[in-house]
Design an enzyme around this catalytic site. Structure first.
Site, mmCIF file in Angstrom:
data_model
loop_
_atom_site.group_PDB
_atom_site.id
_atom_site.type_symbol
_atom_site.label_atom_id
_atom_site.label_comp_id
_atom_site.label_asym_id
_atom_site.label_seq_id
_atom_site.Cartn_x
_atom_site.Cartn_y
_atom_site.Cartn_z
ATOM 1 N N TYR B 100 -34.802 10.634 17.625
ATOM 2 C CA TYR B 100 -36.188 10.336 17.249
ATOM 3 C C TYR B 100 -36.772 9.194 18.075
ATOM 4 O O TYR B 100 -37.949 9.207 18.425
ATOM 5 C CB TYR B 100 -36.289 10.033 15.750
ATOM 6 N N GLU B 199 -8.444 21.809 4.741
ATOM 7 C CA GLU B 199 -9.752 22.221 5.255
ATOM 8 C C GLU B 199 -10.853 22.153 4.199
ATOM 9 O O GLU B 199 -11.910 21.577 4.441
ATOM 10 C CB GLU B 199 -9.678 23.643 5.829
#
Ligand code: ATP
Ligand code: MG
Lengths: 690, 366
Positions: B100, B199
Site C-alpha cells: 500500500y 497439517e
C-alpha cells in the site's frame, strides 16, 4: 413485388378492410403490438426521407411517442418533417387510398415501393382505436397549412374525412413553418426497448442517412438526438426502365397492353434498358414475333416467347441475344466517408472502416454493396458483434439469421482479421459492429414482410468480397495498434522509467545523476517516427505533427512521406517544412541528417475537412535503417498509384463526353475500374513490409 | 548456532551493491541490470555440507530493455530506499503495508501484492539477507505449539518472558511470533522425546483433546497448511538446539508431499535460506500412499491438477530418493488421496490409540 400489389388491389375490392388487414397483417408489419408501432414510425420516416430527398431538402425529422393509456396499450405517435408537404387536394388520396404511391411504376432505388405504407397506418389506427389520423401539411407556396382528419369507413371501404380546414403552423420559436408534414396517429401498440425497438430503428436510420437530423422523444419524455453529420444530400436517384433480365410475365403483359407504341421494335427500345435497336430486332426474331406487330395486340403465347428470348432461353443462331447491362447510376450508395461518419455518430468508438463496392448487375437489376465496421471501446468484447443490416437505406430489424447479409458475414473467417469466431464460422465475437447495405433497384426479400434478403449467390459473393477487404483493413489497424503500443512502451521506458531509475539510484548512493544518453541509445537501438493527428477546435483544422527520433549510435538521413486526404478536398497549410507532392494524397519531406540522440518535429494542418474526417496519418520512409512507426515506401506501389491516377483522369474525360448517350455497359465498366475514391482507402495498400 | 540475521550496516551494504550494479551500468552507457539466481526447480541442488537444497549457479539478468523489467528495477530501488528508512527509524512493516505504501511511488508502484512479495524475495536472494533484516513481516501469523517445553520470548517492552508451552498457555497453545531469531526467542528446556508437526487444525485439536502430547511425551506443532517461515525456522531450531527428532503428520495428497519437502529440504521459493529453514532430519509419518490401502481409508479421486502435481514431483530433485518415488508412483496408480481426518472412520480415538502408535513404533519413537 408488383404481383403482390396487384393482388392486394383486387383484394381490396372484394373484402372488407378489416378482413384484408387481418389476413395480411404479417407482411404489412402489424402482427404484434410492439412491431405495429415500429412499422408506423417506419412508414412515416421512410416517407419523410423520400419526400425530402426528392425535393432536395436536408431532412429534419421529429418523432414523439406518448403513452395515452398504459392499461389498454394506446399510444399516440406524432411525426413531423420539413419536407415539401402535400398539396391539400392530394392529402386525402395519400392517406386514405390504398396504392396511391407516386413511385409505384418507376424502377429505381427508393424506400417506399408499394403505396400501402402510410394508408396502412391510417387503417390500423381506425381499426384499433376507431380514431382518425390528424394530418397537417404546409407547402411552400401557401401561407397557411392544410389540416384534416383522415379515417376509413370500414363498411364502405372508403376514406372518410372531417375537420378540414386551414391554420397557421407556428413553430415553438414563434416563426411560421415553411413547409413540411405532420401526422398525429393514435393506435393500439406497445413501446419496447432493445434490439427491436423504435429507438434502434431510428438509430440505424440515422447511420445510413447521415444527411438527416433526427430527434426522438420517447414515452418517458427523454429526448434522443442524432445530428446531421453531412450537408451533402444523397445523389439524385435516376429512374431507369426495367431490364429484360429482371422482368416478370405479368409485368411484361401489363406493359404491352398499356402500350401505345406502334410496333414492337419501338416498344422494346423505349420501354427497356439495355436494348439497342439491333438487340430489339434479334429478340423479336428469337421470339418469332413480327417486328411491326402492335404491342397491344400481342397474344398470350407471344408474351411467354418474348420472355424466354429475354432470358436467353430462346436463342438466335444458337446464341442468346446479347443485351447491354442496365445503367447503374440509378443507385444511391451512402459512400464510404458518410458511412464512417454515420457509424461513429451513433457508436462512440475509435476505429471505423468502410468499403463501397462498384455497382454491378444481377439478373438485370443493378445493385451495389457497402459495408462498414466499427471496432473499439464501449462495445462488449465477449458478445457477438452487432449486425446492422440495410436495404436501400432501410434498416432491417427482424429475421437476422435468415438474411443473405448475415449469411455473408457468417461465411467469412473473421479470426484471421482479429475477431473471435468459434470454428471460423458464424457471427464473430468482439467489440465491433458490422454494417451491410445493399442498394438495388429490385431488392429480393425472403418474404413479403421484407425483413430478410433472399439468397442470391452473386450478391452474397459481392458482400463477402467487400467484407474481406474490410477485414484486411481491420487486421492492419490491429497490427498497427499493437506496433504503436510497443513503441509507446519504449517511449515510456526511456522517457520516464530510465530517468527515474538513474535518479533514485543516484540518491540512494548519494552520487550525481549519471548521463543517460548511452543507456537510452542502447535500449532503443532504433529510429522512431511518431505522428499525431488531432482536430483543432479553434482553427477548425486538422493538425498533424510528425516527430522523428534517432535513438541509434549513428547519424541517419531520411525522406519521410505522409498520407493526407487530398482526394476528399483537403488543403495542406502551415507546412513550414516544405516538401513536395509525390502522388495524390502523398506528400514527401527530405529531412536533414539526424545525429545520434537527435529529434526533429515538424507540423502542418489540413483545412477543408470536418471533425472526424481524418484521424490517422500514415507515415512512410525512404532510407536504409528501419523506422519504427512508419512503413518503408513501396516504390512500385507508388508508381502504380501514379499510373492509375493518370488513367482515371483520362477516363473521366471520356465518360463526360459520352454522358448524353452513354451506353449502359460502358458506364458500369467504367465505374468498376475507377479506384476507390477516398485517399485513405488507396493508401492502405502502401507499406511493403506487410 | 549462528543467527540468520545481519547487522543494519551489513544489510545496507548488501542492498547498496544492488543499487550500484544499476548505477554503474548507466555510467558505462549500458541498460541498468539486476543479476539474480534463477528461482525454479531446475536450479536447485543438494548441498551436501548443509543437507538441504539450495539454488545452483544459474543466474538471470533482469535488464531494463523492456518496460516490465525496467519497472521491476525501479520498484527494487524504491524498496531499497524504503528498507533503509525503516532500518534508520527502527520500524518494521508487513509486506501488505509495503504494497500500500508503494501507491506513493509513482511509476515504481506495485500492481499486485504478489509482485511486492516476489520482489522482497528477490532482494533476499541477491543480498543473502533475510526478510527480517529488511524489517519486513509476512502477513500470515505463525503456528501454534503445545507440549512440555519452555522458552523465553522478548515482549514489546523488551522484557524477557518465560513461557512453558503446556502450563502457561490455553487450549490454543503458544503462538509462534514472526521473528523467532535468538534476539527474540531463546529455547530453554524441555521434557519431550520428539516433535510432531501437524497439517490441519482439526487434527492438532484432536491430539490435544486426547492428551497425546502427555501420553507420548511430545511437542505438537500446528503448521496451518503451507508453513510460514517462522514455523519452519522454530522447528529447525528446536530440532537442532535440543537434538530432537521431528515427525511430520500431514494429509495424504501431492500438496502435503510438498509441504514436507519444504520442511525437510527447503522450499523452491526460499532455497536461498534453506540452511536456516529446513530440517533435514524430519521424517514423513503419514498419511502415506500405502496407508490409504493398509487402513482402507475413505478417499477422493485424484483430480487432473493433483496428477500433474505428482508427475512434477517425480522430477523434483527433492523427491529423488527411492522411497518418495515409490510413494508418488503408488498414489498415481491408486488414483486416490486421503485426508488426515479420514482416520475418524474408525472412531475419534483411533488416531491416538492405534494409527500413530503403530507408525511411531516403526520409527522407534513409541
Ligand atoms: N411526409 C411526406 N411528405 C411529402 N409527401 C409524402 C409524405 N408522405 C407521403 N407522401 C406522398 O404520398 C405518397 C404515398 O405514400 P405511401 O407511404 O402511402 O406510399 P409509398 O411511400 O409510395 O410506398 P410504401 O408503401 O412503400 O410506403 C408518397 O409516394 C409521396 O408522394
Ligand atoms: Mg411510404
Amino acid at each position: 413485388m408488383a404481383g403482390t400489389a396487384e393482388r392486394m388491389a383486387s383484394n381490396q375490392k372484394q373484402v372488407a378492410i378489416s378482413e384484408f388487414f387481418e389476413k395480411n397483417k404479417h407482411f404489412l408489419g402489424f402482427d404484434s403490438l410492439p412491431r405495429s408501432l415500429i412499422t408506423a414510425v417506419k412508414e412515416a420516416v421512410d416517407n419523410s426521407l423520400d419526400a425530402c430527398e426528392e425535393a432536395r431538402i436536408l431532412p429534419e425529422i421529429k418523432i414523439q411517442i406518448t403513452k395515452l393509456d398504459s392499461n389498454k396499450d394506446i399510444i399516440e405517435l406524432k411525426s413531423e418533417d420539413n419536407g415539401p408537404g402535400i398539396p391539400k387536394k392530394s392529402i386525402e388520396k395519400v392517406f386514405g387510398q390504398l396504392l396511391f404511391g407516386s413511385r409505384f411504376h418507376a424502377i429505381r432505388q427508393s424506400r417506399g415501393q408499394q403505396g400501402i405504407g402510410i394508408t396502412g397506418v391510417v387503417m390500423y389506427c381506425q381499426l384499433t382505436t376507431g380514431r382518425k389520423t390528424h394530418v397537417r401539411s404546409k407547402i411552400a407556396t401557401e401561407t397557411s397549412a392544410a389540416i384534416v382528419d383522415i379515417g376509413l369507413d370500414t363498411r364502405k371501404n372508403k376514406a372518410t374525412k372531417s375537420g378540414e380546414g386551414r391554420e397557421l403552423w407556428e413553430l415553438p420559436d414563434g416563426t411560421l413553418k415553411e413547409h413540411g408534414l405532420e401526422i398525429t396517429a393514435r393506435m393500439k401498440a406497445k413501446y419496447q426497448r432493445g434490439r427491436q425497438s423504435v429507438y434502434q430503428y431510428l438509430r440505424m436510420t440515422s447511420i445510413v442517412n447521415p444527411h438527416a437530423d433526427i430527434t426522438f422523444v420517447d414515452p418517458d419524455g427523454e429526448s434522443h438526438h442524432w445530428p446531421r453529420v453531412t450537408e451533402r444530400l444523397p445523389r439524385k436517384v435516376e429512374s431507369i426502365k426495367p431490364h429484360p433480365h429482371g422482368i416478370h410475365l405479368g409485368t411484361l403483359q401489363r406493359m404491352c397492353t398499356e402500350s401505345t407504341d406502334s410496333r414492337m421494335t419501338v416498344f422494346l427500345r423505349n420501354n427497356f434498358s439495355g436494348v439497342s435497336s439491333r438487340a430489339a430486332k434479334e429478340l423479336l426474331a428469337a421470339a418469332e414475333i413480327e417486328e411491326k406487330a402492335k404491342p397491344k395486340l400481342l397474344k398470350a403465347d407471344h408474351y411467354r416467347a418474348l420472355l424466354e428470348a429475354f432470358q436467353g432461353e430462346r436463342m438466335l443462331n444458337d446464341k442468346p441475344v446479347k443485351l447491354l447491362n442496365p445503367p447503374t447510376n440509378c443507385l444511391s450508395p451512402i459512400e464510404e466517408l458518410l458511412i464512417k461518419k454515420g457509424l461513429s455518430k451513433t457508436i462512440d468508438s475509435r476505429y471505423v472502416t468502410t468499403m463501397t463496392r462498384a455497382p454491378t448487375v444481377t439478373q438485370g437489376n443493378p445493385y451495389q454493396v457497402e459495408v462498414g465496421l466499427i471496432f473499439g471501446d464501449g462495445m462488449a468484447a465477449d458478445k457477438p458483434v452487432e449486425v446492422l443490416r440495410f436495404a436501400n437505406r432501410v434498416p432491417l430489424m427482424y429475421q437476422q439469421g435468415g438474411c443473405l447479409l448475415t449469411k455473408a458475414i457468417e461465411s467469412v473467417d473473421w479470426r484471421q482479421y482479429g475477431l473471435d469466431q468459434a470454428g471460423g464460422r458464424g457471427v464473430p465475437k468482439g467489440p465491433a459492429a458490422i454494417l451491410v447495405h445493399l442498394a438495388s433497384t429490385n431488392v429480393q426479400f425472403t418474404s413479403e414482410a421484407k425483413e430478410a434478403l433472399a439468397d442470391n449467390a452473386e450478391v452474397i459473393d459481392e458482400v463477402r468480397k467487400a467484407l474481406l477487404e474490410m477485414g484486411r483493413g481491420l487486421r492492419k489497424h490491429l497490427e498497427k495498434k499493437k506496433k504503436m503500443a510497443k513503441t509507446q512502451e519504449k517511449f515510456e521506458l526511456v522517457n520516464d522509467i530510465i530517468p527515474a531509475i538513474a535518479a533514485k539510484a543516484a540518491s540512494i548512493l548519494d552520487r550525481p545523476v549519471p548521463n543517460l544518453s548511452g543507456s537510452i541509445t542502447r535500449i532503443m537501438g532504433a529510429v522512431i517516427a511518431e505522428p499525431t493527428t488531432a482536430w483543432n477546435k479553434e482553427t477548425k483544422q486538422t493538425d498533424v505533427s510528425i516527430t522523428l527520433f534517432n535513438y541509434t549510435t549513428r547519424a541517419r538521413s531520411y525522406t519521410l512521406l505522409a498520407s493526407w486526404p487530398e482526394r476528399d478536398g483537403a488543403t495542406m497549410v502551415n507546412n513550414e517544412q516544405g516538401g513536395r507532392k509525390e502522388a495524390t494524397g502523398v506528400w514527401a519531406w527530405k529531412l536533414d541528417t539526424l545525429e545520434p540522440g537527435q529529434t526533429i518535429t515538424f507540423t502542418y494542418s489540413l483545412t477543408g475537412l470536418e471533425r472526424g474526417d481524418w484521424t490517422d496519418t500514415d507515415i512512410f520512409y525512404r532510407g536504409s535503417q528501419e523506422v519504427i512507426g512508419a512503413s518503408k515506401m513501396d516504390e512500385k506501389l507508388l508508381e502504380e498509384i501514379r499510373r492509375q491516377e493518370a488513367a482515371t483522369t483520362g477516363e473521366d474525360e471520356v465518360s463526360q463526353d459520352e454522358e448524353v448517350e452513354a451506353a449502359p455497359e460502358a458506364v458500369s465498366e467504367n465505374n468498376a475500374e475507377v479506384p476507390a475514391k477516398t485517399g485513405q482507402q488507396t493508401l492502405m495498400g502502401f507499406g511493403g513490409d506487410e | 548456532m549462528m543467527s540468520a540475521m545481519h547487522t543494519s550496516e551489513e544489510t545496507k551494504t548488501a542492498l547498496h551493491a544492488v543499487v550500484e550494479e544499476m548505477y554503474d551500468k548507466i555510467v558505462k552507457g549500458e541498460p541498468p541490470t539486476m543479476t539474480l539466481p534463477v528461482r525454479t526447480k531446475n536450479n536447485i541442488g543438494f548441498d551436501d555440507k548443509l543437507g538441504v537444497y539450495k539454488y545452483g549457479k544459474k543466474r538471470s539478468i533482469r535488464d531494463a530493455t523492456s518496460l516490465g523489467s525496467a519497472k521491476q528495477l525501479l520498484r527494487a530501488l524504491h524498496v531499497v530506499e524504503f528498507i533503509e528508512e525503516m532500518i534508520d527509524a527502527g520500524k518494521s512493516s508487513t509486506l501488505r503495508e509495503m504494497y500500500y505504501i508503494s501507491e506513493a511511488w509513482g511509476l515504481g508502484k506495485f500492481s499486485s501484492q504478489n509482485e511486492s512479495n516476489n520482489l522482497a524475495e528477490d532482494l533476499e536472494v541477491v543480498t543473502k539477507c533475510m526478510r527480517e533484516d529488511f524489517k519486513l513481516r509476512p502477513e500470515e501469523d505463525g503456528a501454534r505449539m503445545i507440549g512440555n517445553l519452555t522458552l523465553r520470548e522478548r515482549n514489546r517492552r523488551g522484557e524477557w518472558m518465560r513461557i512453558n508451552a503446556r502450563d502457561d498457555v490455553g487450549d490454543s497453545g503458544y503462538g509462534v511470533p514472526y521473528n523467532v531469531e535468538e534476539e527474540k526467542i531463546e529455547l530453554l528446556e524441555h521434557d519431550i522425546n520428539f516433535i510432531m508437526a501437524i497439517e490441519t487444525g482439526g487434527m492438532f485439536d484432536r491430539l490435544i483433546e486426547n492428551g497425546f502430547d502427555e501420553a507420548y511425551k511430545c511437542g505438537l506443532l500446528h503448521l496451518k497448511g503451507q508453513p510460514a517461515r517462522s514455523t519452519r525456522r522454530i522447528l529447525k531450531r528446536m530440532s537442532e538446539e535440543w537434538d530432537l527428532p521431528v515427525v511430520v503428520f500431514l494429509d495424504g495428497d501431492p500438496w502435503s508431499f510438498r509441504i514436507f519437502a519444504s520442511i525437510a529440504y527447503g522450499a523452491i521459493k526460499t532455497a536461498h535460506i534453506s540452511e536456516y529453514l529446513a530440517t533435514p532430519s524430519a521424517t514423513y509419518l503419514g498419511i502415506t500412499a500405502d496407508d490409504i490401502e493398509a487402513y482402507d481409508l475413505p478417499s477422493d479421486d485424484l483430480s487432473s491438477r493433483d496428477e500433474d502435481a505428482l508427475k512434477a514431483e517425480l522430477s523434483d530433485p527433492r523427491f529423488a530418493d527411492p522411497w518418495w518415488q515409490e510413494q508418488i508412483n503408488m498414489m498415481l496408480e491408486l488414483g486416490k488421496k486421503a485426508e488426515q481426518q479420514s482416520l475418524a472412520k474408525y472412531g475419534l480415538d483411533f488416531v491416538t490409540d492405534t494409527y500413530l502408535p503403530e507408525k511411531l513404533a516403526d520409527l522407534g519413537l513409541a
